[in-house]
Design a protein around this motif. Structure first.
Motif, PDB file in Angstrom:
ATOM      1  N   THR A  72      29.036  39.447  46.735  1.00  0.00           N
ATOM      2  CA  THR A  72      28.703  37.903  46.914  1.00  0.00           C
ATOM      3  C   THR A  72      27.410  37.611  46.313  1.00  0.00           C
ATOM      4  OG1 THR A  72      27.482  38.243  48.949  1.00  0.00           O
ATOM      5  CG2 THR A  72      29.963  37.848  49.092  1.00  0.00           C
ATOM      6  N   ARG A  73      26.495  38.832  45.995  1.00  0.00           N
ATOM      7  CA  ARG A  73      25.099  38.317  45.236  1.00  0.00           C
ATOM      8  C   ARG A  73      25.160  38.949  43.791  1.00  0.00           C
ATOM      9  NH1 ARG A  73      21.267  37.052  48.158  1.00  0.00           N
ATOM     10  NH2 ARG A  73      19.746  37.089  46.425  1.00  0.00           N
ATOM     11  N   CYS A  74      26.292  39.760  43.224  1.00  0.00           N
ATOM     12  CA  CYS A  74      25.915  40.345  42.014  1.00  0.00           C
ATOM     13  C   CYS A  74      26.229  39.150  40.707  1.00  0.00           C
ATOM     14  CB  CYS A  74      27.169  41.230  41.786  1.00  0.00           C
ATOM     15  SG  CYS A  74      27.096  42.153  40.095  1.00  0.00           S
ATOM     16  N   ILE A  75      25.316  39.019  39.873  1.00  0.00           N
ATOM     17  CA  ILE A  75      25.273  38.082  38.945  1.00  0.00           C
ATOM     18  C   ILE A  75      25.947  38.727  37.398  1.00  0.00           C
ATOM     19  CG2 ILE A  75      23.745  36.660  39.840  1.00  0.00           C
ATOM     20  CD1 ILE A  75      21.977  37.741  37.919  1.00  0.00           C
ATOM     21  N   GLY A  76      26.244  40.045  37.524  1.00  0.00           N
ATOM     22  CA  GLY A  76      27.092  40.664  36.427  1.00  0.00           C
ATOM     23  C   GLY A  76      26.034  40.637  35.156  1.00  0.00           C
ATOM     24  N   GLU A 100      32.554  45.100  36.640  1.00  0.00           N
ATOM     25  CA  GLU A 100      33.862  44.620  36.181  1.00  0.00           C
ATOM     26  C   GLU A 100      33.988  43.005  36.642  1.00  0.00           C
ATOM     27  OE1 GLU A 100      36.498  46.813  38.873  1.00  0.00           O
ATOM     28  OE2 GLU A 100      36.410  48.378  37.486  1.00  0.00           O
ATOM     29  N   ARG A 101      34.459  42.529  35.815  1.00  0.00           N
ATOM     30  CA  ARG A 101      34.539  40.999  36.160  1.00  0.00           C
ATOM     31  C   ARG A 101      36.034  40.446  36.441  1.00  0.00           C
ATOM     32  NH1 ARG A 101      33.132  36.607  31.501  1.00  0.00           N
ATOM     33  NH2 ARG A 101      34.430  37.815  30.329  1.00  0.00           N
ATOM     34  N   TYR A 102      36.052  40.044  37.532  1.00  0.00           N
ATOM     35  CA  TYR A 102      37.546  39.653  38.158  1.00  0.00           C
ATOM     36  C   TYR A 102      37.523  38.015  38.080  1.00  0.00           C
ATOM     37  CZ  TYR A 102      38.640  43.909  40.343  1.00  0.00           C
ATOM     38  OH  TYR A 102      39.247  45.344  40.614  1.00  0.00           O
ATOM     39  N   THR A 136      36.395  34.102  41.217  1.00  0.00           N
ATOM     40  CA  THR A 136      35.804  35.001  40.056  1.00  0.00           C
ATOM     41  C   THR A 136      34.652  35.512  40.682  1.00  0.00           C
ATOM     42  OG1 THR A 136      35.022  34.865  38.140  1.00  0.00           O
ATOM     43  CG2 THR A 136      35.119  32.637  39.068  1.00  0.00           C
ATOM     44  N   PHE A 137      34.237  36.689  40.247  1.00  0.00           N
ATOM     45  CA  PHE A 137      33.230  37.424  40.859  1.00  0.00           C
ATOM     46  C   PHE A 137      33.181  38.746  40.065  1.00  0.00           C
ATOM     47  CE2 PHE A 137      37.235  38.055  43.292  1.00  0.00           C
ATOM     48  CZ  PHE A 137      37.101  39.534  43.247  1.00  0.00           C
ATOM     49  N   PHE A 138      31.925  39.477  40.319  1.00  0.00           N
ATOM     50  CA  PHE A 138      31.478  40.728  39.640  1.00  0.00           C
ATOM     51  C   PHE A 138      31.780  41.714  40.445  1.00  0.00           C
ATOM     52  CE2 PHE A 138      29.378  37.764  36.829  1.00  0.00           C
ATOM     53  CZ  PHE A 138      29.895  38.049  35.507  1.00  0.00           C
ATOM     54  N   VAL A 223      18.772  40.970  41.905  1.00  0.00           N
ATOM     55  CA  VAL A 223      19.206  39.864  43.163  1.00  0.00           C
ATOM     56  C   VAL A 223      19.696  40.633  44.308  1.00  0.00           C
ATOM     57  CG1 VAL A 223      20.155  38.124  41.474  1.00  0.00           C
ATOM     58  CG2 VAL A 223      21.613  39.994  42.094  1.00  0.00           C
ATOM     59  N   GLN A 224      19.086  41.973  44.182  1.00  0.00           N
ATOM     60  CA  GLN A 224      19.702  42.840  45.251  1.00  0.00           C
ATOM     61  C   GLN A 224      20.932  42.956  45.911  1.00  0.00           C
ATOM     62  OE1 GLN A 224      16.556  40.610  46.122  1.00  0.00           O
ATOM     63  NE2 GLN A 224      15.710  42.178  45.041  1.00  0.00           N
TER      64      GLN A 224
END
Lengths: 271, 400, 182
Positions: A72-76, A100-102, A136-138, A223-224
């Motif tokens: 929920t924090r990863c910005i890729g 990975e990008r979903y 969509t998320f990383f 972004v921890q």
């Protein structure tokens, strides 16, 4: 101390300081004098408190390290991938860690990509998705440090092993590069390093951890989203995440490998 | 790789392959390794059919099958050594075998089996070797002295002991040959991370295809050698071999299909990915080649050869052609299992591609050389061990 | 017949057993000789391998390793919203810069279009997978149009890369616009 003097000077009058730097009066001294040496450990404060006093063969049993990735924090941004590649000089096309990008559309179609393992970041959106995007998320990936590691089980020569402190490592001096561990890893984190011609994988930066530093990828994450810490330390973030209500899961739990790598906010679509 | 290029690759693939899964680490060499050990195990079984199970019609090939197995077992490790990133450390397998590793046993199982095979050949050939030693001169005499273990005693008493030892070696040789090859199947079948490999049927299929390839190898080489040396072909022997080949192939083919059928019927979430694999990159090599051409045709023709009494020349020609096709079928099966299993990414969302090159370290040329080496070695062995009983100077004294 | 043989009827069997025993003994002896001493010390692996892994040279330090010698940057970097951004991510690992207390190489600095690309790795709104809680995002070139600057401007013409809002806030203070936090 020289540095104190410089710092004082800066705080007195920044503009004058810059002028002096530009004029070259301070520049020389800045370049030549490296206090205590930037690469000397003593110059870098411990990131894991007390680790430098922990000098046994294994990390003291008082500690149990866990790695948590917060989806929920990863910005890729791929900082972790860049740091990892630089820390280990990983050959091109091989990945100790990747992002990975979903993209999931409203028809439940799942689109995943990871161009160059996320090493170059994600500059462009996916253009091949017809339906509206639902989610969509990383998802950063790395070694799962399984409690029951398949790679250790299958290594024919004892070159991949699990330390008493729970790290799964590779002995590059005994590995024959048969590739069985590469086949056995359910998470595909292993590869045969073309430079050393031995099996290679993420170590959670064991060499840094033992020196009191966080893994390189955790250290650079802006972004921890990557967290590393001691589960026996009740003040640590990892302890709080794993001991309070959170959506936490591991990858492929049905494999029975019991990963020590946990994910916050893991969606069922992620494998 | 620029991000633009990366994005193009990502979208060009219908689905997603884990970045490390793009490499097929087990390449042609690991296709050849189970192929060669399979031929070894199969040939040994042919020999045991006579030596242990007393199938008299197989007597003409019973000794040849052992030497044939030896020629191949000598090169079973060649593809493995070529595959290893550090072949100089290969002995680590024997020095520190990891008890939990399915692969670690290979060194010891392979060595034990090779020792049993060599001993069995030396004991079976001992009267022959003693007789040849007496005729030989120079270096050949020294060689025969070593091979006959420095003994010239072929008395009834000595041969009686030899017979007991041969029976014992043949008896432990069968489970060992089955272990050697069933175990090779288990190396794949035990990889839980790979749904294509992880099936308890894998050792069974490997073992059955091993028997098939060994029998086919014996039939083909027997007919070819005898034809080119213009010697008598024992048709009863060939017909019996063909029957065994057909029998084993029925089991082999049925189990291969059953394995796929169970995946399809149970249709777990793995099947989606497996289906894409079988009907995608494996379509030509599996459905068209392995199943369509090289399984169905031999399956029918071998059935006819086994059930219908046909003229000798037809049996000879069709028997060798079908044996050759079976040998191709088995290597295709190895390819589809070994390479195919790796093409499917563990993301189960896509598959990689693999095209072997001619001139790489583990390429096609090296593979061909490795497959020719056992045949060259078999030729050399023929100069030392007479394959056929009619060429044997000791045979009039002592029938084996 | 029997008397003609020079060898005993069991001699070959005994010789083979002897050979096998010798091979076995030699094997065990060789194994004892070549096995690394620490093998099996803690498990089925070479115990010294752990120390080998610990001794792997660090190539990255932490931001503290960089800022100790760059006090001016330190002041800016730690005060701004980019304080969590790693120096080594943009500039490369410290091991390429300092060896044994001496500067060996200058680390590269991103310039021109590279800067924009670097900023957009994190801040590009078009990549929707980024959680808003983590990061502030902008659309390009809308952001430049909105701010009434030329669309070929680089990010670092308005934003100090180490403290992105420093100049913006300074400018606002100068013209008397209410100060933005951080």
């Amino acid at each position: 101390m020289m540095m104190d003097g410089i710092e004082k000077e800066i705080s007195q009058d920044r503009r004058a300081f810059i002028k002096k730097v530009l004029g070259g009066t301070i520049a020389g001294s800045l370049l030549l004098v490296i206090p205590a040496g930037a690469m000397e450990l003593s110059a870098i404060p411990e990131q894991i408190p007390g680790m430098r006093d922990d000098t046994g063969t294994f990390i003291s049993k008082k500690r149990k390290f866990a790695f948590i990735v917060d989806i929920t924090r990863c910005i890729g941004c791929g900082s972790c991938c860049v740091a990892d590649k630089n820390e280990y000089q990983v050959p091109d096309g091989m990945y100790r860690t990747w992002v990975e990008r979903y993209v999931i559309d409203d028809q439940d179609n799942v689109f995943v990509d990871s161009p160059n393992g996320g090493l170059d970041g994600y500059q462009e959106p996916r253009k091949d998705i017809e339906h509206p995007v639902r989610d969509t998320f990383f998802v950063p990936k790395l070694c799962n440090m399984c409690e029951h590691p398949s790679c250790v089980q299958v290594c024919p020569v004892g070159a991949t092993y699990q330390t008493d402190d729970g790290f799964v490592l590779v002995d590059a001096k005994r590995c024959v590069a048969c590739g069985y561990c590469v086949q056995a890893c359910p998470y595909s984190v292993r590869f045969i390093n073309p430079k050393t011609k031995t099996a290679d994988k993420c170590t959670w930066c064991y060499h840094r951890v033992r020196k009191g530093l966080l893994p390189a990828c955790v250290n650079v994450c802006p972004v921890q989203a990557r967290k590393f810490g001691d589960l026996n330390d009740k003040d640590s973030e990892v302890y709080k995440i794993l001991h309070q209500p959170h959506v936490v899961s591991v990858l492929k739990p049905d494999m029975g490998n019991k990963p020590a790598l946990h994910y916050v906010g893991l969606r069922r679509e992620v494998v | 790789m620029s991000p633009e290029h990366g994005a193009a690759v990502a979208t060009a693939l219908t689905n997603y392959v884990f970045p490390n899964d793009i490499h097929v680490h087990w390449s042609l060499m690991i296709v050849l390794y189970p192929y060669i050990t399979g031929i070894v195990a199969g040939a040994f079984i042919v020999s045991s059919l006579y030596h242990v199970f007393g199938i008299q019609s197989l007597k003409p090939v019973s000794r040849y099958a052992l030497v044939f197995a030896l020629a191949f077992v000598a090169f079973a490790t060649a593809p493995l050594l070529n595959h290893l990133g550090h072949p100089e450390r290969a002995m680590n397998m024997m020095l520190t075998p990891n008890p939990t590793s399915a692969m670690a046993g290979f060194g010891y199982i392979y060595s034990a089996y090779t020792i049993v095979l060599i001993l069995e050949i030396l004991f079976i050939y001992r009267p022959t070797l003693v007789a040849l030693k007496q005729k030989a001169t120079g270096k050949m005499k020294t060689l025969y002295t070593i091979l006959s273990i420095g003994s010239d005693n072929v008395s009834e008493k000595a041969l009686k002991v030899d017979h007991k030892i041969i029976a014992f070696l043949a008896a432990i040789g069968i489970p060992m040959a089955c272990t050697l090859h069933g175990y090779v199947g288990f190396i794949f079948g035990g990889v839980k991370a790979n749904p294509m490999w992880a099936t308890p049927l894998m050792p069974v299929i490997f073992l059955l295809s091993a028997s098939v390839s060994g029998i086919a190898g014996i039939i083909l080489s027997y007919i070819l050698i005898k034809t080119f040396t213009r010697k008598f072909i024992d048709m009863d022997c060939v017909r019996t071999l063909i029957k065994f080949l057909w029998g084993c192939f029925i089991l082999d083919f049925v189990f291969e299909m059953l394995e796929l059928f169970s995946h399809a019927y149970m249709a777990t979430h793995h099947w989606e990915a497996l289906k894409d694999l079988y009907f995608g990159p494996l379509y030509q090599s599996f459905w068209v080649a392995q199943v369509g051409i090289f399984s169905l045709i031999p399956f029918v023709v071998l059935g006819i050869l086994s059930l219908v009494k046909l003229p000798d020349i037809v049996v000879k020609v069709l028997g060798s052609v079908m044996s050759f096709m079976i040998l191709i079928q088995v290597i295709l099966m190895r390819w589809n299992v070994v390479i195919g299993g790796q093409l499917m990414s563990k993301s189960e969302r896509g598959h990689a591609v693999f095209h072997p090159l001619w001139f790489e370290k583990e390429g096609i040329l090296v593979s061909i050389i490795i497959m020719i080496l056992p045949i060259v070695f078999l030729f050399l062995l023929s100069k030392v061990f007479p394959f056929w009983l009619d060429d044997d100077p000791a045979v009039h004294k002592q029938s084996v | 017949m029997q008397h003609e043989y020079k060898s005993n009827y069991l001699s070959h069997v005994i010789k083979i057993i002897l050979v096998l025993v010798v091979v076995g003994v030699v094997g065990v002896a060789v194994r004892a000789m070549v096995l690394p001493k620490s093998f099996g010390e803690f498990g089925h692996y070479r115990g010294d391998a752990i120390q080998d892994e610990i001794n792997r040279p660090n190539r990255h330090g932490t931001n503290a390793s960089c800022l100790v010698c760059h006090p001016y940057i330190r002041e800016m970097h730690l005060a701004g919203v980019h304080s969590t951004v790693s120096c080594e991510f943009c500039h490369g690992p410290v091991a390429d810069h300092v060896k044994n207390g001496k500067v060996t190489n200058k680390l590269p600095k991103k310039e021109g279009k590279e800067i924009k690309r670097l900023c957009l790795r994190c801040h590009n709104q078009i990549i929707r997978a980024r959680p808003k809680e983590s990061i502030k995002m902008i659309s390009m070139p809308q952001h430049l149009e909105q701010k009434h600057v030329r669309t070929d401007h680089n990010c670092n013409q308005c934003h100090n890369v180490h403290a992105p809002l420093m100049w913006v806030n300074e400018a606002k203070a100068m013209v008397g616009v209410g100060e933005e936090t951080k």
